[in-house]
Write an enzyme that holds these catalytic residues in place. Sequence first.
Site, PDB file in Angstrom:
ATOM      1  N   SER A 277       3.316 -10.243  12.239  1.00  9.78           N
ATOM      2  CA  SER A 277       4.662  -9.397  12.732  1.00  9.78           C
ATOM      3  C   SER A 277       4.600  -9.814  14.162  1.00  9.78           C
ATOM      4  O   SER A 277       3.631 -10.043  14.947  1.00  9.78           O
ATOM      5  CB  SER A 277       4.078  -7.879  12.707  1.00  9.78           C
ATOM      6  OG  SER A 277       5.063  -7.107  12.982  1.00  9.78           O
TER       7      SER A 277
ATOM      8  N   HIS B  17       2.599  -1.921   6.723  1.00  9.33           N
ATOM      9  CA  HIS B  17       3.106  -1.798   8.123  1.00  9.33           C
ATOM     10  C   HIS B  17       4.912  -1.922   7.889  1.00  9.33           C
ATOM     11  O   HIS B  17       5.743  -1.194   8.720  1.00  9.33           O
ATOM     12  CB  HIS B  17       2.849  -3.085   8.518  1.00  9.33           C
ATOM     13  CG  HIS B  17       3.679  -3.509   9.946  1.00  9.33           C
ATOM     14  ND1 HIS B  17       4.806  -4.137   9.973  1.00  9.33           N
ATOM     15  CD2 HIS B  17       3.269  -3.377  11.255  1.00  9.33           C
ATOM     16  CE1 HIS B  17       5.054  -4.358  11.411  1.00  9.33           C
ATOM     17  NE2 HIS B  17       4.221  -3.745  12.077  1.00  9.33           N
ATOM     18  N   ASN B  18       5.343  -2.943   7.050  1.00  5.73           N
ATOM     19  CA  ASN B  18       6.900  -2.923   7.027  1.00  5.73           C
ATOM     20  C   ASN B  18       7.370  -1.555   6.487  1.00  5.73           C
ATOM     21  O   ASN B  18       8.667  -1.101   6.411  1.00  5.73           O
ATOM     22  CB  ASN B  18       7.243  -4.216   6.242  1.00  5.73           C
ATOM     23  CG  ASN B  18       7.116  -5.545   7.053  1.00  5.73           C
ATOM     24  OD1 ASN B  18       6.488  -5.553   7.868  1.00  5.73           O
ATOM     25  ND2 ASN B  18       7.740  -6.477   6.692  1.00  5.73           N
TER      26      ASN B  18
ATOM     27  N   GLU C 106       7.625   0.688   9.194  1.00  6.92           N
ATOM     28  CA  GLU C 106       8.687   0.242   9.832  1.00  6.92           C
ATOM     29  C   GLU C 106      10.226   0.722   9.170  1.00  6.92           C
ATOM     30  O   GLU C 106      11.091   1.207  10.218  1.00  6.92           O
ATOM     31  CB  GLU C 106       8.773  -1.215  10.055  1.00  6.92           C
ATOM     32  CG  GLU C 106       9.867  -2.078  10.683  1.00  6.92           C
ATOM     33  CD  GLU C 106       9.792  -3.437  10.316  1.00  6.92           C
ATOM     34  OE1 GLU C 106      10.587  -3.894   9.773  1.00  6.92           O
ATOM     35  OE2 GLU C 106       8.686  -3.896  10.878  1.00  6.92           O
TER      36      GLU C 106
ATOM     37  N   LYS D 178       0.416  -5.731   5.833  1.00  5.85           N
ATOM     38  CA  LYS D 178       1.519  -5.913   6.366  1.00  5.85           C
ATOM     39  C   LYS D 178       2.613  -5.399   5.642  1.00  5.85           C
ATOM     40  O   LYS D 178       3.909  -4.817   6.120  1.00  5.85           O
ATOM     41  CB  LYS D 178       1.553  -7.504   6.335  1.00  5.85           C
ATOM     42  CG  LYS D 178       3.020  -8.060   6.863  1.00  5.85           C
ATOM     43  CD  LYS D 178       3.340  -7.604   8.363  1.00  5.85           C
ATOM     44  CE  LYS D 178       4.664  -8.576   8.944  1.00  5.85           C
ATOM     45  NZ  LYS D 178       5.927  -8.372   8.112  1.00  5.85           N
TER      46      LYS D 178
END
Length: 292
Positions: A112, A167-168, A171, A164
Amino acid sequence: MELGLVGLGKMGGNMRERIRRAGHTVIGYDRNPDLADVHSLEELVGKLKGPRVVWVMVPAGAATQSTIDELAQLLSPGDIVVDGGNSRWTDDEKHAEELAAKGIGFVDCGVSGGVWGLENGYALMYGGSAEDVAKVQPIFDALKPEGEFGSVHAGKVGAGHFAKMVHNGIEYAMMQAYAEGWELLEKVDSVTDVREVFRSWQEGTVIRSWLLDLAVNALDEDEHLDKLRGYASDSGEGRWTVEAAIDNAVPLPAITASLFARFASRQDDSPQMKMIAALRNQFGGHAVETKK
């Protein structure tokens, strides 16, 4: 150390430069000869001393699979392949098994940082055995932001891309919240300077964040986002997050709603999606659609 890097686009090209600034040797290959240091994967592997580490930064799916298939024929036992693209964690398990049959190690790494990573560093989440991770550690150290945090050995193979992915998903939900608040502020007559309201939140509030800073950047460039069409695509990781939640019976109402809001943006011109599109362009250089 030496590193082979496959894929020199927006992310890969900047990563090559940051790693070189840290004093390492990077030999890069890309299908675009103007970006590449070598003309083929075979030439790249031939220029590296063993044990080799080759980092793959190409689109998830078929492109990653074909690259790993070719590397499996070129590399030797004891070498390492790192997949730093946005691959699905289930693909990591498959790739690790295929490479292990030839004695080649595998590490998956969620990256990221977008277009800002060259100067600020990249947040890294990686999965694999401690032995394989150790062979790549100097590169992780070169890429990560300065300071104590910014990288993590998340667990076994697949853990990096799974982290990840989550995480996205987070987001997605954070961007959606900013976008909804922005649209509501724009709607009422009593608030006469929405951009400055957003700017005021950058200090002293619990919702201050880098995404908020990027929202202010976007509003400075186009105060009411009049130049943008309210359309936002999704890269796939939001969908994978929701699918993983279903598989594990974990409720994700905010992340799921934010994904569905992007689907809604494709039906008409959504004001909220102007902000989502602007934020994606700010942090990742993702394409936006302008009004005709």
